[in-house]
Write a protein that holds these residues in place. Structure first.
Motif, PDB file in Angstrom:
ATOM      1  N   GLN A 175      -8.288  -2.953  -3.870  1.00 57.28           N
ATOM      2  CA  GLN A 175      -8.470  -1.498  -3.781  1.00 57.28           C
ATOM      3  C   GLN A 175      -9.866  -1.139  -3.325  1.00 57.28           C
ATOM      4  OE1 GLN A 175      -7.062   1.236  -6.465  1.00 57.28           O
ATOM      5  NE2 GLN A 175      -5.296   0.076  -7.145  1.00 57.28           N
ATOM      6  N   GLY A 234       6.811   9.834  -1.336  1.00 63.97           N
ATOM      7  CA  GLY A 234       5.980   8.965  -0.503  1.00 63.97           C
ATOM      8  C   GLY A 234       5.595   9.641   0.802  1.00 63.97           C
ATOM      9  N   SER A 264       1.387  -4.388  -8.644  1.00 68.89           N
ATOM     10  CA  SER A 264       0.247  -3.478  -8.587  1.00 68.89           C
ATOM     11  C   SER A 264      -0.818  -4.111  -7.707  1.00 68.89           C
ATOM     12  CB  SER A 264      -0.294  -3.180  -9.981  1.00 68.89           C
ATOM     13  OG  SER A 264      -0.896  -4.330 -10.508  1.00 68.89           O
ATOM     14  N   LEU A 265      -1.761  -3.286  -7.348  1.00 70.85           N
ATOM     15  CA  LEU A 265      -2.763  -3.712  -6.386  1.00 70.85           C
ATOM     16  C   LEU A 265      -4.000  -4.187  -7.145  1.00 70.85           C
ATOM     17  CD1 LEU A 265      -2.833  -3.610  -3.280  1.00 70.85           C
ATOM     18  CD2 LEU A 265      -3.885  -1.379  -3.473  1.00 70.85           C
ATOM     19  N   ASN A 314      -4.939   4.490   7.710  1.00 69.75           N
ATOM     20  CA  ASN A 314      -4.109   5.000   6.627  1.00 69.75           C
ATOM     21  C   ASN A 314      -4.007   4.041   5.456  1.00 69.75           C
ATOM     22  OD1 ASN A 314      -3.658   7.461   7.778  1.00 69.75           O
ATOM     23  ND2 ASN A 314      -1.857   6.767   8.915  1.00 69.75           N
ATOM     24  N   VAL A 338       4.281   2.534  10.051  1.00 71.56           N
ATOM     25  CA  VAL A 338       3.231   1.912   9.243  1.00 71.56           C
ATOM     26  C   VAL A 338       2.624   2.921   8.264  1.00 71.56           C
ATOM     27  CG1 VAL A 338       2.679   0.118  10.922  1.00 71.56           C
ATOM     28  CG2 VAL A 338       1.365   2.254  10.951  1.00 71.56           C
ATOM     29  N   THR A 339       2.603   4.194   8.673  1.00 75.41           N
ATOM     30  CA  THR A 339       2.025   5.200   7.786  1.00 75.41           C
ATOM     31  C   THR A 339       2.905   5.441   6.567  1.00 75.41           C
ATOM     32  OG1 THR A 339       0.989   6.239   9.699  1.00 75.41           O
ATOM     33  CG2 THR A 339       1.064   7.536   7.700  1.00 75.41           C
ATOM     34  N   ILE A 340       4.219   5.521   6.785  1.00 77.03           N
ATOM     35  CA  ILE A 340       5.119   5.736   5.643  1.00 77.03           C
ATOM     36  C   ILE A 340       5.107   4.503   4.734  1.00 77.03           C
ATOM     37  CG2 ILE A 340       7.268   4.960   6.754  1.00 77.03           C
ATOM     38  CD1 ILE A 340       7.095   7.998   4.478  1.00 77.03           C
ATOM     39  N   MET A 350      15.423   6.397  -6.444  1.00 74.55           N
ATOM     40  CA  MET A 350      14.859   5.966  -5.165  1.00 74.55           C
ATOM     41  C   MET A 350      14.664   7.122  -4.183  1.00 74.55           C
ATOM     42  SD  MET A 350      13.687   3.219  -4.476  1.00 74.55           S
ATOM     43  CE  MET A 350      13.554   1.691  -3.645  1.00 74.55           C
ATOM     44  N   LYS A 408      11.566   8.944  -4.801  1.00 74.27           N
ATOM     45  CA  LYS A 408      10.365   8.173  -4.462  1.00 74.27           C
ATOM     46  C   LYS A 408      10.094   8.218  -2.962  1.00 74.27           C
ATOM     47  CE  LYS A 408      10.673   4.888  -8.262  1.00 74.27           C
ATOM     48  NZ  LYS A 408      11.002   3.503  -8.611  1.00 74.27           N
ATOM     49  N   ALA A 446       1.927   5.563  -8.340  1.00 74.87           N
ATOM     50  CA  ALA A 446       3.207   4.903  -8.611  1.00 74.87           C
ATOM     51  C   ALA A 446       3.638   4.939 -10.080  1.00 74.87           C
ATOM     52  CB  ALA A 446       3.187   3.475  -8.084  1.00 74.87           C
ATOM     53  N   SER A 488      -1.016   5.527  -3.211  1.00 74.19           N
ATOM     54  CA  SER A 488       0.342   5.177  -3.576  1.00 74.19           C
ATOM     55  C   SER A 488       0.357   4.301  -4.825  1.00 74.19           C
ATOM     56  CB  SER A 488       0.995   4.466  -2.391  1.00 74.19           C
ATOM     57  OG  SER A 488       2.286   4.052  -2.682  1.00 74.19           O
ATOM     58  N   SER A 523       7.335   0.642  -7.576  1.00 71.95           N
ATOM     59  CA  SER A 523       6.617   0.964  -8.808  1.00 71.95           C
ATOM     60  C   SER A 523       7.006   0.099 -10.000  1.00 71.95           C
ATOM     61  CB  SER A 523       6.831   2.421  -9.163  1.00 71.95           C
ATOM     62  OG  SER A 523       8.212   2.654  -9.247  1.00 71.95           O
ATOM     63  N   GLY A 524       5.989  -0.356 -10.694  1.00 66.90           N
ATOM     64  CA  GLY A 524       6.227  -1.152 -11.885  1.00 66.90           C
ATOM     65  C   GLY A 524       6.298  -2.635 -11.591  1.00 66.90           C
ATOM     66  N   PHE A 529      -4.040   5.381   1.967  1.00 66.91           N
ATOM     67  CA  PHE A 529      -2.823   5.846   1.298  1.00 66.91           C
ATOM     68  C   PHE A 529      -2.252   4.766   0.370  1.00 66.91           C
ATOM     69  CE2 PHE A 529      -2.205   8.754   5.129  1.00 66.91           C
ATOM     70  CZ  PHE A 529      -2.661   9.867   4.449  1.00 66.91           C
ATOM     71  N   VAL A 530      -2.549   3.489   0.682  1.00 64.18           N
ATOM     72  CA  VAL A 530      -2.080   2.406  -0.187  1.00 64.18           C
ATOM     73  C   VAL A 530      -2.705   2.568  -1.569  1.00 64.18           C
ATOM     74  CG1 VAL A 530      -2.045  -0.085  -0.558  1.00 64.18           C
ATOM     75  CG2 VAL A 530      -1.727   0.825   1.743  1.00 64.18           C
ATOM     76  N   ASN A 545       2.475   2.582   4.187  1.00 66.21           N
ATOM     77  CA  ASN A 545       1.259   2.710   3.382  1.00 66.21           C
ATOM     78  C   ASN A 545       1.441   3.726   2.266  1.00 66.21           C
ATOM     79  OD1 ASN A 545      -0.227   0.892   4.839  1.00 66.21           O
ATOM     80  ND2 ASN A 545      -1.259   2.397   6.103  1.00 66.21           N
ATOM     81  N   ARG A 546       2.065   4.852   2.614  1.00 62.63           N
ATOM     82  CA  ARG A 546       2.175   5.962   1.672  1.00 62.63           C
ATOM     83  C   ARG A 546       3.149   5.684   0.557  1.00 62.63           C
ATOM     84  NH1 ARG A 546       2.081  10.463   6.071  1.00 62.63           N
ATOM     85  NH2 ARG A 546       0.209  11.533   5.358  1.00 62.63           N
ATOM     86  N   ALA A 547       4.323   5.177   0.941  1.00 60.22           N
ATOM     87  CA  ALA A 547       5.420   5.100  -0.012  1.00 60.22           C
ATOM     88  C   ALA A 547       5.553   3.720  -0.646  1.00 60.22           C
ATOM     89  CB  ALA A 547       6.728   5.477   0.682  1.00 60.22           C
ATOM     90  N   GLY A 548       4.942   2.693  -0.028  1.00 59.22           N
ATOM     91  CA  GLY A 548       5.148   1.304  -0.446  1.00 59.22           C
ATOM     92  C   GLY A 548       5.081   1.102  -1.946  1.00 59.22           C
ATOM     93  N   PHE A 549       3.943   1.421  -2.542  1.00 57.07           N
ATOM     94  CA  PHE A 549       3.772   1.132  -3.964  1.00 57.07           C
ATOM     95  C   PHE A 549       4.596   2.047  -4.852  1.00 57.07           C
ATOM     96  CE2 PHE A 549       0.334  -1.612  -2.721  1.00 57.07           C
ATOM     97  CZ  PHE A 549       0.431  -2.614  -3.673  1.00 57.07           C
ATOM     98  N   ILE A 550       4.867   3.262  -4.349  1.00 56.21           N
ATOM     99  CA  ILE A 550       5.710   4.163  -5.142  1.00 56.21           C
ATOM    100  C   ILE A 550       7.125   3.582  -5.220  1.00 56.21           C
ATOM    101  CG2 ILE A 550       6.762   6.464  -5.202  1.00 56.21           C
ATOM    102  CD1 ILE A 550       4.191   7.587  -4.108  1.00 56.21           C
ATOM    103  N   LEU A 551       7.614   3.050  -4.093  1.00 53.07           N
ATOM    104  CA  LEU A 551       8.964   2.474  -4.074  1.00 53.07           C
ATOM    105  C   LEU A 551       9.046   1.214  -4.940  1.00 53.07           C
ATOM    106  CD1 LEU A 551       9.882   2.909  -0.300  1.00 53.07           C
ATOM    107  CD2 LEU A 551      10.633   4.293  -2.219  1.00 53.07           C
TER     108      LEU A 551
END
Lengths: 116, 275
Positions: A47, B146, A41-42, B120, A25-27, B139, B142, B131, B127, A37-38, B123-124, A29-35
């Protein structure tokens, strides 16, 4: 958190599942929006709401822990963990630093248990 | 890719919720050349070392935090292997420290995982804010970036790209700061685990986890809405502590988030929209 009532050993191998779950769940949260991207958006409203999550969750864990002793709400000088916890929190607010607050809180706990 | 308008709003909101942002701000005031403004990097290598150098002052916060997390994790009763695995895989000290009292009290696994998720959630925001700056990367980049998203790394990165939105090799800069924090964090946490094993139980170091949570709570409570979120979260969790499976904790967290949003409307109506 009393050593005599530590239920940690009861998890057995499921403790590893819990660790994997926390990591997953932590990864996310961290990587979700980066992966994503584009593509997504939130919304600003979301936020703003998420901003309060750490304060709400951390307080929800720590406050019941210090405000109860032996399973009951205990707001008295007898409750050494409450006094020591509030002391540690005050140091954290004033010093803006984690370590002095933990050391101060631990010393307060032992001093109170010794003198009360 | 744009760093104006909505994105900037998001960045401001995120920085406000971020305890490390405080430190970054102090640091960049004292050393104006070091982080907020800077030269362009000519290579990935330069960017990486730039990120490494920029994060050094913040390691003074990472080192004690790693030690405390390691000691508290061992003191809660986790085996050294489980403690090190948790530190490496979860790589989020606040969630790790917060999970310890729950594990000791025998809370169901899904509640522990859900709690880590809620803590956490910040972090959203990071992120989502970062982004756009990484949108064109492959990928695998990314995924790596992340994993290395931390409070400090994010705050530092955002300061840097705010003054230089098209900064070249920014992913290397982010990676340099992130890997440095991660390395120092893992080493100090491992040292903490080893030290924790030597501490006699009479010291009651389990309580250090609770004190750690309170200390981590402090920087998140700065405004009136923050206070409302924490007070409501704590009070609801306390009153609902009779609920089975530690669900009072989840109820408290959700009630606290709602209280924060509601208090924001009471104390600062429209102020945010105007900004």
């Amino acid at each position: 958190m009393n050593p005599e009532t530590n239920h940690l050993h009861e998890y057995g191998w499921t403790l590893w599942l819990i660790i994997f779950g926390m990591a997953a769940v932590t990864i996310l949260n961290r990587a979700g929006f980066i992966l994503l991207s584009g593509r997504f958006s939130l919304p600003p409203k979301v936020q703003r709401a998420l901003k309060y999550a750490p304060a709400a969750a951390l307080a929800a864990i720590a406050l019941p822990d210090i405000f109860t002793s032996h399973g009951h709400i205990d707001v008295s000088l007898e409750n050494t963990r409450l006094i020591a916890g509030l002391f540690g929190f005050s140091i954290a607010v004033l010093a803006r630093s984690t370590l002095p607050s933990i050391i101060g809180g631990m010393l307060a706990l032992h001093a109170l248990q010794h003198w009360l | 890719m744009s760093a104006e308008g909505r994105d900037e709003d998001a960045a401001a909101a995120a920085l406000e919720a971020d305890p490390a942002a405080d430190e970054v701000e102090r640091e960049s005031r004292e050393h104006p050349q070091s982080s907020a403004t800077g030269r362009q990097y000519a290579s990935g290598r330069e960017g990486f070392f730039g990120g490494m150098r920029a994060v050094v002052p913040f390691l003074f916060g990472t080192i004690p935090f790693g030690l405390v997390t390691g000691i508290a994790t061992k003191a809660a009763g986790l085996s050294a292997a489980a403690a090190v695995a948790m530190t490496t895989m979860v790589f989020a000290g606040t969630a790790q420290i917060a999970s310890l009292p729950l594990l000791v009290s025998g809370a169901p696994g899904f509640v522990v995982v859900l709690t880590a998720f809620i803590i956490n959630l910040r972090f959203v925001i990071y992120s989502a804010t970062a982004a756009p700056y990484f949108a064109t990367l492959p990928m695998r980049w990314k995924m790596v970036l992340g994993y290395f998203m931390t409070d400090t790394g994010f705050a530092l990165f955002l300061r840097r790209v705010a003054g230089q939105p098209e900064m070249a090799f920014r992913e290397y800069y982010f990676l340099g700061s992130g890997m440095t924090v991660a390395t120092v964090w893992l080493i100090t946490a491992a040292v903490g685990v080893l030290a924790g094993a030597k501490v006699p139980p009479e010291w009651q170091l389990e309580f250090a986890a609770t004190l750690g949570i309170l200390a981590l709570l402090a920087p998140f409570v700065r405004s009136k809405p923050d206070f409302a979120a924490a007070a409501t979260g704590g009070a609801v969790a306390l009153l609902a502590s009779g609920l089975p499976m530690k669900l009072g904790l989840v109820a408290g967290a959700i009630a606290g988030i709602c209280a924060g949003v509601a208090a924001e409307r009471v104390f600062a109506p429209r102020a945010r929209e105007a900004a």
